[in-house]
Design a protein around this motif. Sequence first.
Motif, PDB file in Angstrom:
ATOM      1  N   GLN A   1       0.826  -1.181   0.000  1.00 22.64           N
ATOM      2  CA  GLN A   1       0.000   0.000   0.000  1.00 22.64           C
ATOM      3  C   GLN A   1       0.868   1.241   0.000  1.00 22.64           C
ATOM      4  OE1 GLN A   1      -3.106  -0.289   2.841  1.00 22.64           O
ATOM      5  NE2 GLN A   1      -3.164   1.900   3.168  1.00 22.64           N
TER       6      GLN A   1
ATOM      7  N   SER B   1      -3.947   3.041   5.668  1.00 21.14           N
ATOM      8  CA  SER B   1      -5.266   3.525   5.268  1.00 21.14           C
ATOM      9  C   SER B   1      -6.270   3.392   6.396  1.00 21.14           C
ATOM     10  CB  SER B   1      -5.763   2.751   4.041  1.00 21.14           C
ATOM     11  OG  SER B   1      -7.062   3.186   3.687  1.00 21.14           O
TER      12      SER B   1
ATOM     13  N   VAL C   1      -9.296  -0.647   1.320  1.00 19.20           N
ATOM     14  CA  VAL C   1      -8.139  -0.175   0.550  1.00 19.20           C
ATOM     15  C   VAL C   1      -6.977  -1.159   0.712  1.00 19.20           C
ATOM     16  CG1 VAL C   1      -6.392   1.638   0.344  1.00 19.20           C
ATOM     17  CG2 VAL C   1      -8.793   2.255   0.678  1.00 19.20           C
TER      18      VAL C   1
ATOM     19  N   ILE D   1      -6.538   9.521  -1.130  1.00 19.90           N
ATOM     20  CA  ILE D   1      -5.608   8.869  -2.047  1.00 19.90           C
ATOM     21  C   ILE D   1      -5.952   9.322  -3.459  1.00 19.90           C
ATOM     22  CG2 ILE D   1      -4.764   6.655  -2.918  1.00 19.90           C
ATOM     23  CD1 ILE D   1      -5.691   5.387  -0.285  1.00 19.90           C
TER      24      ILE D   1
ATOM     25  N   GLN E   1      -5.840   8.182   3.479  1.00 19.29           N
ATOM     26  CA  GLN E   1      -4.572   7.608   3.920  1.00 19.29           C
ATOM     27  C   GLN E   1      -3.962   8.427   5.048  1.00 19.29           C
ATOM     28  OE1 GLN E   1      -2.248   7.595   0.336  1.00 19.29           O
ATOM     29  NE2 GLN E   1      -2.274   9.795   0.075  1.00 19.29           N
TER      30      GLN E   1
END
Length: 442
Positions: free
Chosen positions: A205, A306, A311, A382, A418
């Motif tokens: 991520q 996140s 996500v 994001i 995020q």
Amino acid sequence: MSSSLPNVDDVQDLDALSLINPVINGIRQMSISTLLLNNSSSLSLHTTDSGYASAEEGMLIPTVFESVKTYEFIGFTAETSAKVWAIWTDVGPDGPWDFEETARNFIKDQAHDASNLDDDWHQVLQNLGLKEDLYAAILDPAYNSLRLTASAKFWAIDSFQLRFRTLKLYQDKSDERAKLLARKRAGTPYTSLGMHSGEHEASEQAGGCTADAQSLRRSIPTTSLSSRAPQSASAAQSSQTGSVQVATATNHPHFTPGFTTLWKGIDGKRIQHLYNEDSGDLDVSRLYSSWPTDFMGVSGPTLYLSLEKEVANLYAKYAKRRGAESAKLLECIIPNSVITSSEPYMLTGDEWKEFVWTCCHSQRMPKHLRKLNSSRLLTGHISQSRTKSIARMESWEELDDSNFMRVSEGGCEINASQYVFKTEEMMDILADTMEVKIWDVL
């Protein structure tokens, strides 16, 4: 790590047990269960009439790591693999870049890229020399929202890194078996040496763009890993992967009074040494992201997490779809006092647009935004390139609401958000205070 795949001593042992197939044209078919085996004597496989291991769950692996067949394994076509191999043999082991970097540089040097929904991703990935199975995985529509956070070149290189790590995992397992066999023959005790991986690529991520204290003072569940030494899993079904213990579950509780729960999706090889085997300390550097990303325009320690579990799920499943041997969901539980004391700064509106655009273009930060370079925690949406690539935009003013990544949460479409932790000081604090639970992603 030995250059032979599997280790020469391991091959002899596996062959004696009929757990390995012959070499054909520089590749060998092996079952995944054998490739991940800790001890060759602990597995009994069905064999074919020829006496060799069944092709069930079979995978074709190269017999030498630095070979043209490895370039095919990571996703290049045979024709493109030959081109990349020629570049590598021309440069040689003493050249300016290594075997893996040769593959990355080949992709970077290609003229065309794709990044928004209207680009011809299929043609671009074909022109990059990728096999059909890899570009089909990259273009899987289930991951469109995530794919559009980066470019075709980015996902090609990221997929290569996933597959390189998968191959190294198989080799690590083979080296371990060979060492165990040698110690058994010598009559000496054996302690697992574990596996080592120094890569910190982007198969986890991260943000949404690329350029064209102590242990928690509370009871820690036995199915989790804390910021200190891992505890054994007894209350839930668990599995062992390298030196990291994980628990399989379908429902993850994610509210703890006094703590903030954040999430990260990652491929399993990246976190095999997430905890120091001697001290049990959390090695936060295993979770860093590469740059540039949408909240990081220059290099430095940066950890993306996140607020939405979906996500992280997308990142983990997309990694597995593209070739990761395993994918993990990290549930990161951080004391609220750590969050508040880090003085989080939320990016919104025009400030978010300008900051994201500047980071994605790897440009010098404008004076009025330079205060953010020293921030320990940034939060915000994001980014993604849906109708036009952020990296191709001439001005930050071209960004709009379509550049927010959206995910489904609780039956509703929401903008993904995020938490981006920065600075060495912040990483030290997280290493001392953050609890991490590691969940298998099926």
